[in-house]
Design a protein around this motif. Structure first.
Motif, PDB file in Angstrom:
ATOM      1  N   LYS A 136      40.913  32.845  39.153  1.00  0.00           N
ATOM      2  CA  LYS A 136      41.445  34.534  38.756  1.00  0.00           C
ATOM      3  C   LYS A 136      42.287  34.616  37.833  1.00  0.00           C
ATOM      4  O   LYS A 136      42.384  35.419  36.644  1.00  0.00           O
ATOM      5  CB  LYS A 136      41.640  34.992  40.121  1.00  0.00           C
ATOM      6  CG  LYS A 136      42.028  36.520  39.910  1.00  0.00           C
ATOM      7  CD  LYS A 136      42.459  37.294  41.338  1.00  0.00           C
ATOM      8  CE  LYS A 136      43.698  36.562  41.547  1.00  0.00           C
ATOM      9  NZ  LYS A 136      44.143  37.660  43.263  1.00  0.00           N
ATOM     10  N   LEU A 164      39.782  29.563  44.248  1.00  0.00           N
ATOM     11  CA  LEU A 164      40.491  31.419  43.478  1.00  0.00           C
ATOM     12  C   LEU A 164      41.349  31.335  42.445  1.00  0.00           C
ATOM     13  O   LEU A 164      41.146  32.058  41.538  1.00  0.00           O
ATOM     14  CB  LEU A 164      40.235  31.949  44.903  1.00  0.00           C
ATOM     15  CG  LEU A 164      40.740  33.691  44.760  1.00  0.00           C
ATOM     16  CD1 LEU A 164      39.557  34.296  43.720  1.00  0.00           C
ATOM     17  CD2 LEU A 164      40.683  34.877  46.228  1.00  0.00           C
ATOM     18  N   GLY A 220      33.807  31.107  49.391  1.00  0.00           N
ATOM     19  CA  GLY A 220      34.117  32.610  49.755  1.00  0.00           C
ATOM     20  C   GLY A 220      33.866  33.358  48.097  1.00  0.00           C
ATOM     21  O   GLY A 220      33.379  32.355  47.150  1.00  0.00           O
ATOM     22  N   THR A 224      35.493  43.385  49.255  1.00  0.00           N
ATOM     23  CA  THR A 224      36.599  42.524  48.364  1.00  0.00           C
ATOM     24  C   THR A 224      36.274  41.030  48.752  1.00  0.00           C
ATOM     25  O   THR A 224      35.917  40.289  47.029  1.00  0.00           O
ATOM     26  CB  THR A 224      37.527  43.184  47.359  1.00  0.00           C
ATOM     27  OG1 THR A 224      37.163  44.564  46.658  1.00  0.00           O
ATOM     28  CG2 THR A 224      38.612  41.920  46.555  1.00  0.00           C
ATOM     29  N   LYS A 225      36.707  40.263  49.411  1.00  0.00           N
ATOM     30  CA  LYS A 225      36.406  39.140  49.538  1.00  0.00           C
ATOM     31  C   LYS A 225      36.268  38.832  50.520  1.00  0.00           C
ATOM     32  O   LYS A 225      36.634  39.016  51.518  1.00  0.00           O
ATOM     33  CB  LYS A 225      38.621  38.606  49.708  1.00  0.00           C
ATOM     34  CG  LYS A 225      39.000  36.697  50.083  1.00  0.00           C
ATOM     35  CD  LYS A 225      39.806  36.834  49.850  1.00  0.00           C
ATOM     36  CE  LYS A 225      40.176  35.304  49.703  1.00  0.00           C
ATOM     37  NZ  LYS A 225      41.688  34.484  49.765  1.00  0.00           N
ATOM     38  N   PHE A 245      34.466  36.383  45.932  1.00  0.00           N
ATOM     39  CA  PHE A 245      36.200  37.733  45.135  1.00  0.00           C
ATOM     40  C   PHE A 245      35.905  38.503  44.453  1.00  0.00           C
ATOM     41  O   PHE A 245      34.479  37.796  43.762  1.00  0.00           O
ATOM     42  CB  PHE A 245      37.438  36.940  45.086  1.00  0.00           C
ATOM     43  CG  PHE A 245      38.725  37.610  44.229  1.00  0.00           C
ATOM     44  CD1 PHE A 245      38.735  38.790  45.444  1.00  0.00           C
ATOM     45  CD2 PHE A 245      38.319  38.026  43.291  1.00  0.00           C
ATOM     46  CE1 PHE A 245      40.536  38.947  45.566  1.00  0.00           C
ATOM     47  CE2 PHE A 245      39.673  38.863  43.042  1.00  0.00           C
ATOM     48  CZ  PHE A 245      40.703  39.535  43.987  1.00  0.00           C
TER      49      PHE A 245
END
Length: 422
Positions: free
Chosen positions: A142, A138, A168, A178-179, A170
């Motif tokens: 990101k 992530l 996961g 959100t996560k 995000f």
């Protein structure tokens, strides 16, 4: 007049190529502190407006056709028209792999090209949510998505990252949603196996693997990456050895966890775990079988000899091999499909019609899921794996050149413009 007739007129009667060049220059012109450069940009903008005005005043729906000419060449425009005729749907979300799809080490210095980033921004501004679907961590994804697309877009509420191939999701701007850590929902038998393999992956590795690899900073998956240039001979050699090591270690850990369910036959099951794992994963993947056979390991086992409790846990764990790039174990219950479903739920994409773009086996699962449900179309770069290319060619033949993901995104842009026409 039919739309295909109007497209023929558009590209036969108007200078669409010059219009597109001006649009690209105006859109991608870098910020420079130069009066001469600014004057050049203003001249190009004025010429762009003139060329668009000619189309607007000459064709029914001319404003839309002017935008089509500004964003796509003849081939992309007619591809979009074919897609519209086949599906009569606009794309309402993008599902995009990153490595070797949006960016390609072979032709773009492993960066997402500016043109691709710009078209993504345009599609997002047109209201299309973006789901980045990758095997990377992530934090890594990101970081470069904020750098490339901007913090405002990434935190717009219409942007999501499915990371570690589905472990996961995000989605900034959605409060407690959100996560979402999808791996938290797995039972202890799987989570405990991954914890044990991760803790031993490097300490128990052969010296060349221990020195030549590092663990990618995943939250859940266990991924060995080479300490050499990806794609090179050194990277290929150490990842091949790392793959065999991961498979053997996985076998040992699984047998240890299910030992109470194994019948004693005079042989310590702990001594058979590696052989059972090799047999299981070699049978599942011809590329893995090739690496195991080349390693010339001792004491091979037949797939049928793998005890049911061991095979049952193997069936829940995937081993991934990416030549000269990575060796990985991941959960078969948490693939990119699971991640995409979760992302679409958070983004509230109802009745999805997706454009899926990817190059690997994990992307193929998303493509097949979409095809089975009639939920969109799929595209792949020309260097994608054979199975991915076969699927894409059998469906809509949406194949693009290395480093040219923007061309396929432009096709989506035109498809949605056509869908807006009365």
């Amino acid at each position: 007049m039919e739309r295909h007739d109007l497209l023929y007129r558009l590209y036969d009667e108007f200078d669409a190529e010059t219009l597109r060049e001006h649009q690209s220059f105006v859109d991608l012109f870098p910020p420079v502190d130069s009066r001469v450069a600014l004057e050049h940009w203003e001249e190009a903008s004025e010429e762009l407006d003139r060329l668009k005005r000619e189309i607007r005043e000459s064709l029914p729906g001319g404003a839309t056709y002017a935008e089509i000419a500004a964003h796509a060449d003849r081939e992309a425009a007619f591809t979009a028209l074919d897609l519209h005729a086949r599906y009569d749907r606009a794309v309402n979300a993008l599902v995009l792999d990153v490595d070797e799809t949006l960016r390609s080490a072979g032709g773009t210095d492993n960066e997402i090209p500016r043109e691709t980033l710009h078209v993504l921004t345009e599609l997002h501004d047109a209201g299309i949510p973006i789901v980045i679907c990758t095997g990377q961590t992530l934090e890594n994804v990101k970081g470069f998505m904020i750098q490339g697309l901007g913090n405002e877009l990434v935190h717009s509420g219409r942007f999501s990252i499915v990371y570690e191939a589905g472990n996961g999701v995000f989605t900034p701007g959605h409060g407690s949603r959100t996560k979402r850590l999808l791996y938290d929902d797995l039972d202890e038998s799987v989570r405990g196996t991954f914890d044990a393999v991760r803790s031993r992956a490097l300490p128990d590795a052969p010296e060349n693997v221990r020195r030549g690899c590092h663990l990618q900073g995943n939250e859940f998956n266990v991924t060995l990456k080479p300490n050499f240039e990806t794609g090179g001979a050194d990277a290929e050699a150490v990842i091949d050895d790392g793959l065999v090591h991961l498979i053997d270690l996985l076998g040992e850990v699984v047998v240890d966890r299910v030992a109470d369910g194994l019948d004693a036959d005079g042989v310590d099951p702990g001594d058979r775990g590696a052989a059972w794992a090799r047999a299981h994963y070699a049978a599942a993947d011809p590329e893995i079988r090739e690496v195991i056979e080349a390693a010339d390991v001792d004491d091979p086992a037949e797939t049928g000899a793998v005890p049911e409790p061991v095979a049952s846990l193997f069936d829940r764990i995937d081993v991934g091999y990416y030549r000269a790039d990575a060796a990985e174990i991941s959960s078969l219950e948490l693939d990119k499909v699971a991640g995409v479903e979760a992302a679409l739920d958070v983004l509230d994409v109802r009745d999805p019609f997706l454009m899926v773009m990817g190059d690997s086996k994990s992307d193929l699962r998303v493509m097949e899921w979409v095809a089975e449900r009639g939920m969109g179309v799929s595209a792949a770069p020309e260097h994608a794996t054979a199975d991915v290319l076969s699927h894409v060619l059998d469906r809509d033949e949406l194949v693009f050149a290395r480093g040219q993901s923007a061309a396929m995104l432009r096709t989506v842009y035109v498809l949605n413009l056509l869908a807006r026409l009365e």
